[in-house]
Design an enzyme around this catalytic site. Sequence first.
Site, PDB file in Angstrom:
ATOM      1  N   TRP A 193      -0.618  -4.774   8.318  1.00 38.90           N
ATOM      2  CA  TRP A 193       0.279  -4.035   7.155  1.00 38.90           C
ATOM      3  C   TRP A 193       1.495  -3.852   7.702  1.00 38.90           C
ATOM      4  O   TRP A 193       2.154  -3.126   8.171  1.00 38.90           O
ATOM      5  CB  TRP A 193      -0.270  -2.811   6.839  1.00 38.90           C
ATOM      6  N   HIS A 240       0.616  -1.354   0.117  1.00 42.31           N
ATOM      7  CA  HIS A 240      -0.124  -0.075   0.042  1.00 42.31           C
ATOM      8  C   HIS A 240       0.743   1.058   0.179  1.00 42.31           C
ATOM      9  O   HIS A 240       0.872   2.192   0.663  1.00 42.31           O
ATOM     10  CB  HIS A 240      -1.100  -0.172   1.159  1.00 42.31           C
ATOM     11  N   SER A 245     -13.674   0.822   9.114  1.00 35.59           N
ATOM     12  CA  SER A 245     -13.524  -0.324   8.178  1.00 35.59           C
ATOM     13  C   SER A 245     -11.595  -0.391   8.353  1.00 35.59           C
ATOM     14  O   SER A 245     -11.597  -2.047   8.308  1.00 35.59           O
ATOM     15  CB  SER A 245     -13.466  -0.041   5.889  1.00 35.59           C
TER      16      SER A 245
END
Length: 336
Positions: free
Chosen positions: A175, A125, A164
């Site tokens: 992550w 990401h 979320s």
Amino acid sequence: MDAAVTPVHKSKIKCERRTFLFVCCVTIGTLLMFAYYESITPSTRDKLHFKPQFNITGTDVMVFLHIQKTGGSTFGRHLVHDLNIECMKKNHTRVSNSHSCFRPNTMDPTWLFSRFSSGWKCGLHADWTSLKECVHTKVPSLPQGERKYHYFTILREPVARYLSEWKHVSRGATWKLSYILCNGAKRQLPICYSGWDWTNVTLEEFMDCTENPACNRQTWMLSDLRLVSCDGNGLSRDEMDSIMLQSAKENIMDMPFFGLTERQKDSKFLFEYTFDLKFKVDFIDHNQTYASAVRLDNVTMEGIKNRNKLDIELYKFAVELFDQRLEQAKMNMNQS
Ligand SMILES: *[C@@H]1O[C@H](CO)[C@@H](O)[C@H](O)[C@H]1NC(C)=O
Ligand SMILES: *[C@@H]1O[C@H](CO)[C@@H](O)[C@H](O)[C@H]1NC(C)=O
Ligand SMILES: *[C@@H]1O[C@H](CO)[C@@H](O)[C@H](O)[C@H]1NC(C)=O
Ligand SMILES: *[C@@H]1O[C@H](CO)[C@@H](O)[C@H](O)[C@H]1NC(C)=O
Ligand SMILES: *[C@@H]1O[C@H](CO)[C@@H](O)[C@H](O)[C@H]1NC(C)=O
């Protein structure tokens, strides 16, 4: 007696002059503020009037900046499954989503830089700054000249996105491999928990972590962090915030396309219009998500909004810009 110029009158005249000066100052001030504001509103700065040509048969590269919990995986799958472009699964023996998609009539897959095509080559990401410093090192260089890179992203309503992310983290996502590449140095992101992960974290605990990268994630991931010395060193919180927000706004204006999670069909249309590509399937507007099922009391809601003030402003700006681009695109379509 003629009451021509009594002290009261004098002071009244003085007062009127003062009022006049005051009104002048306010007017000029307002005009200046308006001019400044105008300079950063979508209408005057957006470059939508020219549609940047994406040359898929040449050497151009499309870069998908995928922010967590914005529906980016769904969009990313559409890119490798549903475009009118020839794609091939990378490894047939492996359960993997990775595909190579080729420029027309070639075996050259370099046009798309995204999770399901190139993989996370610039970090999990990766944010705007990391991509800017990294992407060109991962795409084969050209004998002469530079490639043209077309960045795009998807934004989501910030409270829903934050919730979320909380849900996702409480289910065990971490992550941990994410980092920021800024001015050539890798920086780890703050970690809010000790131990392996943050499974079962409550919303309260999630919110209590002031360094949580979930806060204003869209703004920091879309801004040029080099403008704040990568970590805000030497700047006050307010200075850092306003520089990042301004930078994020400029960066989305510079993107030929960006989507909105809540507007799948419109996003599909704008993507197709911008890049002259076509999806073979319809996109679906979802209005039920995990986040929308969370019931919040006012205090919690205010707390979340406070932690995502920049994102809320960025999103407002993005929706306005999106609507303008959509309108413009529809007008141009009708004319041609
Ligand atoms: C796209 O790139 C190819 C190869 O470089 C070139 O031949 C073609 O003219 C370009 N098309 C446009 C529309 O610029
Ligand atoms: C494909 O995946 C299998 C199983 O993970 C692996 O053993 C194999 O080396 C992979 N092949 C290629 C070409 O990457
Ligand atoms: C998380 O909560 C579930 C349900 O209460 C429980 O079964 C599980 O053991 C918990 N996991 C951790 C790591 O605490
Ligand atoms: C959900 O979206 C569909 C399709 O856009 C719409 O018809 C429907 O009214 C929406 N439902 C709610 C509860 O907003
Ligand atoms: C919560 O906010 C709503 C809307 O602003 C308001 O009508 C309601 O009275 C508030 N509830 C409490 C408990 O403060």
